[in-house]
Design a protein around this motif. Sequence first.
Motif, PDB file in Angstrom:
ATOM      1  N   LEU A 588     -15.901  21.122  30.304  1.00 20.97           N
ATOM      2  CA  LEU A 588     -17.275  21.455  30.720  1.00 20.97           C
ATOM      3  C   LEU A 588     -18.153  21.494  29.486  1.00 20.97           C
ATOM      4  N   GLU A 626     -23.209  20.501  36.574  1.00 18.23           N
ATOM      5  CA  GLU A 626     -22.237  20.670  35.489  1.00 18.23           C
ATOM      6  C   GLU A 626     -21.871  19.300  34.901  1.00 18.23           C
ATOM      7  N   TRP A 628     -19.237  17.201  32.787  1.00 17.12           N
ATOM      8  CA  TRP A 628     -17.829  17.248  32.426  1.00 17.12           C
ATOM      9  C   TRP A 628     -17.433  15.955  31.688  1.00 17.12           C
TER      10      TRP A 628
END
Length: 872
Positions: A588, A626, A628
């Motif tokens: 992340l 998010e 990643w």
Amino acid sequence: MIDSLSCPSSKLRTFCGLLVYMSVSVSGHIRYSISEELERGAFVGNIARDLGLDVAELSSRNFRLVSQHKDKYLDVNMKTGALVVNDKIDREQLCHQTLECLLKLEAVVENPLKVYSIMIEISDVNDNSPAFDREEFRLDILEMTTPGSRFRLQNAHDPDAGTNSVRAYQLSHNAHFILNGGVAEEQISMPDLVLERPLDREQQTTHRLTLMAIDGGTPQRTGTTQIIISVIDVNDNMPVFEQDIYQVTIAEDAPEGVLLLNVKAVDADEGRNGDVKYYFSENVPESTIKRFRVDSEDGELRLIGRLDFEETQNYYIPIEAKDNGFSALSAYCKVIMKVIDVNDNAPDIVIVSTFSPIREHAPLATAVILFKVTDADSADNGEVSCQIADNLPFKLDRSVNNYFTVVTTRDIDRETITDYNITITCMDAGFPRLYTSKTIQVQISDINDNAPRFTQTEFTFYVEENNVKGASIGVVSAFDPDYSHNGRVTFHILDDLVNELPVLHIVSINSRSGEIYAQQSFDYEQIKKFQIHVQVNDAGFPPLSSNGTVNIIVTDQNDNVPVILSPLSNTGSAVEETISKLADSGYLLAKVIATDADSGQNAQVVYQLLQPTDDSLFTVAPETGEIWTIRRFLQKDSPRQIIKVLVRDNGIPSLSTTVNIKVTVQDGMIENTSKISQMSISWPWKSDVKLYLIISFGTTSLILLLAIVILGVKVQKRGTDISSCCWSISYYSKRNALYGSQKASANLQMRPNYKEGHENYEPAHAFSHDVHPDTDLNDFLFLRLHGTTSPMIHLKAGSCINEESSKGSSNATTEFQEPISNSVYNISMDACGLNLLNLSCVVVHMEGMGRTSANSSCPVAARHFSLLSTGN
């Protein structure tokens, strides 16, 4: 009683004074006596004074005269109250020769309603002279006629009545004849010529006499006719009737052709002198000849026309019997025909006044219709009774002289029934009973007794924000059951405040149509709904009103661009982020947080990766934002990466914004937490996000540990050696997934060219194993971690190696093959790393289905395992 005086001449008749007899009885009857032939405008009497009425109120009380006659003979001067002659009255035309001639009238006055009976006696004036039907009258008289013989002469007619009619006859002087029966009696006695001395044909064959008729008026009037007498020799016997007078009764509805009677006369002569023929006398009226016929041969009297009792009740028919001799002799008889009344006339309804329209909620007993009923029949046949329907709010009140009044019996509501059709039915008492019906429409006038009402208790309208000023929001509707202006409604908005502004600055309303308009452009983010109160009024007096509530809801429009809350740069340029070069896939990097001031679908934001430096390296979760890593960093990857994230909402049209993130790749150990935890922006929800992440990660770790323990127990029960293994949260098949990706907390977006770029990366080791089909397919293979080195899987060859052997020698790869049933299955495994647990996991994908066994570098943790080729 004092009769009107006769005037000496017709020219002075108009100016002749009247002596009027008047008597006012308790029942309201008034009687006047006037002469006929008075000029128009002649004074009859002061009817207002005689009835005790005020002359000034005659017009306001709608004073009027009602007569059964078509001609209006009398009228009332409304200014003086005098009853005057409106048209000349001919007594002979009005009453024929009746002894008493009465003109019946009714005086009607309203407020209150009263009816007076008025009788006008028309006295006769000697204005007609007697007249004979023929100027000459011929007689044939035998010379053998004995003295004293009588010969019927024609009578004279005088239209005047009483003493003014024919009173006497006078014969001119002669030597042989005298006159007998000189006074007329009811117009049926006729003058007879009497032979006083015998005739001598040889001396004088013809005698000429003058017959004079004299009336009893003053001055006397006369009329004459010539009598020519021829003296004939022969036939000396006259016919003789069996009766001098015949009396017959007949119903007025007797059919034509019916035999009434048979008259008979006998002549003593023989031959032609004794052959008798029957005729009507020459003095029979024309009306009698049209209705009766006598057979000349046998004397049968028959009906040939229709009788009407209401026109004539009695007929006097003279019949002559004449022989057929050379000098015909005649005899006379009289037939008195009495007509019997039958019920052949239905009642006649005469509407005198109709008080329409009547006021709604009028007092009880309010007069609606005044009418009179007449029936030309007599006795019970002329007795009438009237009625109206029982279901109406009216009844009948009977007055004098067959006058009826329709009055109200209960309250009348125009909103229930706007008008009434009142059918009046009148029947007589005859047999069979005859009836007459007449329908009168009565309108109901409206009063303002109903307040207007809205069609809904509450109105709700929706208007989209950013509307045009003056745009229509909706229409309120109301109704008022009253009529005309009482039911005409207008709308207005009651004074109030909306967001501290007068309501009329916000909205307006069309007073006639009820349509509501916006007076400004609404902003959903400032005002989402508000309430106004509308009043509806009618135009009646006094005006009535009602209030209604209107809810106006402002709907959202996609007019706000998503706003980036984090990460933010202090200088307004790209955001700086750092990442270790040793970060595994699924690391992340950062989390983009954005908000949208709109609501609903317009506020739902979606995150999308735009123009990255390497589209195979990073992906972004569309729902959470998010960012990643998809794979590990390679030597060829640039140490500085630029990530551009597009944030768009789901409105139509969609609005969007972008944020640029500059990623610096650093050498060093893998950090256990991402840089996102270092965001310095202080938001009210920052602590909550951290808490949720900790709970999520802790729960996931617990589930994984439980799964490992359960699987370990199962494998231990089967007596299998457990070696080091690899474990992954999720796996991807070669057919259906992109290589090297790990599922994060949300779905990750893969770049379209990631599959192609990652396939070029091939570790140098391979692993293969033959699968035995008789084993279970539900066991997982666990690989133990050796230090910090993660095992690798040859993606195409299917061999399992560790990192050190992948860099050094290719001898570390051991292939296992156990041919069973000539079925060989290749197994490929994807290696992945999970930073949070510091574990590595291997996901095994099978192109077919079979068993596995461990090799030297990656010992088998279980005897065998199986996966579906299309599993995730």
